[in-house]
Design a protein around this motif. Structure first.
Motif, PDB file in Angstrom:
ATOM      1  N   UNK A   1       0.847  -1.177   0.000  1.00  0.00           N
ATOM      2  CA  UNK A   1       0.000   0.000   0.000  1.00  0.00           C
ATOM      3  C   UNK A   1       0.890   1.238   0.000  1.00  0.00           C
ATOM      4  N   UNK A   2       0.638   2.154  -0.916  1.00  0.00           N
ATOM      5  CA  UNK A   2       1.398   3.391  -1.017  1.00  0.00           C
ATOM      6  C   UNK A   2       0.547   4.577  -0.601  1.00  0.00           C
ATOM      7  N   UNK A   3       1.228   5.647  -0.247  1.00  0.00           N
ATOM      8  CA  UNK A   3       0.579   6.917   0.078  1.00  0.00           C
ATOM      9  C   UNK A   3       1.183   7.958  -0.849  1.00  0.00           C
ATOM     10  N   UNK A   4       0.318   8.645  -1.598  1.00  0.00           N
ATOM     11  CA  UNK A   4       0.783   9.648  -2.555  1.00  0.00           C
ATOM     12  C   UNK A   4      -0.016  10.933  -2.354  1.00  0.00           C
ATOM     13  N   UNK A   5       0.633  12.065  -2.634  1.00  0.00           N
ATOM     14  CA  UNK A   5      -0.044  13.345  -2.449  1.00  0.00           C
ATOM     15  C   UNK A   5       0.418  14.364  -3.481  1.00  0.00           C
ATOM     16  N   UNK A   6      -0.484  15.283  -3.786  1.00  0.00           N
ATOM     17  CA  UNK A   6      -0.185  16.474  -4.573  1.00  0.00           C
ATOM     18  C   UNK A   6      -0.631  17.659  -3.723  1.00  0.00           C
ATOM     19  N   UNK A   7       0.309  18.570  -3.463  1.00  0.00           N
ATOM     20  CA  UNK A   7       0.039  19.746  -2.639  1.00  0.00           C
ATOM     21  C   UNK A   7       0.284  20.992  -3.472  1.00  0.00           C
ATOM     22  N   UNK A   8      -0.676  21.925  -3.461  1.00  0.00           N
ATOM     23  CA  UNK A   8      -0.586  23.132  -4.275  1.00  0.00           C
ATOM     24  C   UNK A   8      -0.803  24.353  -3.385  1.00  0.00           C
ATOM     25  N   UNK A  26       1.001  24.755   2.676  1.00  0.00           N
ATOM     26  CA  UNK A  26       1.527  23.568   1.989  1.00  0.00           C
ATOM     27  C   UNK A  26       2.723  23.003   2.751  1.00  0.00           C
ATOM     28  N   UNK A  27       3.599  23.877   3.246  1.00  0.00           N
ATOM     29  CA  UNK A  27       4.753  23.407   4.017  1.00  0.00           C
ATOM     30  C   UNK A  27       4.311  22.707   5.294  1.00  0.00           C
ATOM     31  N   UNK A  28       3.316  23.266   5.975  1.00  0.00           N
ATOM     32  CA  UNK A  28       2.796  22.644   7.200  1.00  0.00           C
ATOM     33  C   UNK A  28       2.129  21.308   6.893  1.00  0.00           C
ATOM     34  N   UNK A  29       1.348  21.267   5.815  1.00  0.00           N
ATOM     35  CA  UNK A  29       0.661  20.031   5.428  1.00  0.00           C
ATOM     36  C   UNK A  29       1.664  18.951   5.040  1.00  0.00           C
ATOM     37  N   UNK A  32       3.226  17.504   8.095  1.00  0.00           N
ATOM     38  CA  UNK A  32       2.267  16.608   8.747  1.00  0.00           C
ATOM     39  C   UNK A  32       2.207  15.259   8.038  1.00  0.00           C
ATOM     40  N   UNK A  33       2.164  15.282   6.705  1.00  0.00           N
ATOM     41  CA  UNK A  33       2.113  14.023   5.949  1.00  0.00           C
ATOM     42  C   UNK A  33       3.360  13.175   6.207  1.00  0.00           C
ATOM     43  N   UNK A  34       4.532  13.809   6.228  1.00  0.00           N
ATOM     44  CA  UNK A  34       5.786  13.074   6.451  1.00  0.00           C
ATOM     45  C   UNK A  34       5.910  12.574   7.887  1.00  0.00           C
ATOM     46  N   UNK A  35       5.645  13.445   8.834  1.00  0.00           N
ATOM     47  CA  UNK A  35       5.926  13.135  10.243  1.00  0.00           C
ATOM     48  C   UNK A  35       4.817  12.385  10.968  1.00  0.00           C
ATOM     49  N   UNK A  44       5.335  12.626  -2.777  1.00  0.00           N
ATOM     50  CA  UNK A  44       4.596  13.871  -2.571  1.00  0.00           C
ATOM     51  C   UNK A  44       5.094  14.907  -3.579  1.00  0.00           C
ATOM     52  N   UNK A  45       4.182  15.398  -4.405  1.00  0.00           N
ATOM     53  CA  UNK A  45       4.502  16.434  -5.376  1.00  0.00           C
ATOM     54  C   UNK A  45       4.006  17.768  -4.826  1.00  0.00           C
TER      55      UNK A  45
END
Length: 100
Positions: A1-8, A26-29, A32-35, A44-45
């Motif tokens: 199972x992978x986790x992928x994200x696009x943040x704009x 975006x930096x805060x999000x 949060x996704x990483x930590x 994560x793009x």
């Protein structure tokens, strides 16, 4: 199972519609996704209009990032899209309206 994200994040700097904090959102999000949620940096793009940004949040680039994320997805993968900036309303195909 992978986790992928696009943040704009779009601050629209040097325009009369500028915002403050969208790139920070975006930096805060992403932090949060990483930590907290175990996302990998490679999955994560991030697209922002920050000075010296490698990936600008143009319509073409956002669509390409989403297409890439969905194209790599498998059953049970977690996909996350986050946008911080101005929105607008456009006519949907076949009538009606959708908020973008």
């Amino acid at each position: 199972m992978s986790k992928r994200a696009v943040l704009v994040g779009c601050n629209y700097d040097k325009t009369r519609f500028n915002l403050r904090g969208c790139i920070n959102d975006v930096e805060t999000t992403s932090s949060l996704l990483f930590n907290q949620f175990g996302f990998e940096i490679a999955d994560v793009t991030v697209l922002t209009d920050a000075p010296k940004s490698k990936h600008l949040p143009t319509g073409k680039n956002i669509k390409a990032a989403l297409k890439d994320m969905v194209g790599k997805a498998n059953t049970r993968d977690d996909l996350f899209f986050y946008f911080s900036g101005h929105g607008t309303a456009v006519l949907a195909l076949g009538g009606g309206c959708c908020v973008i």
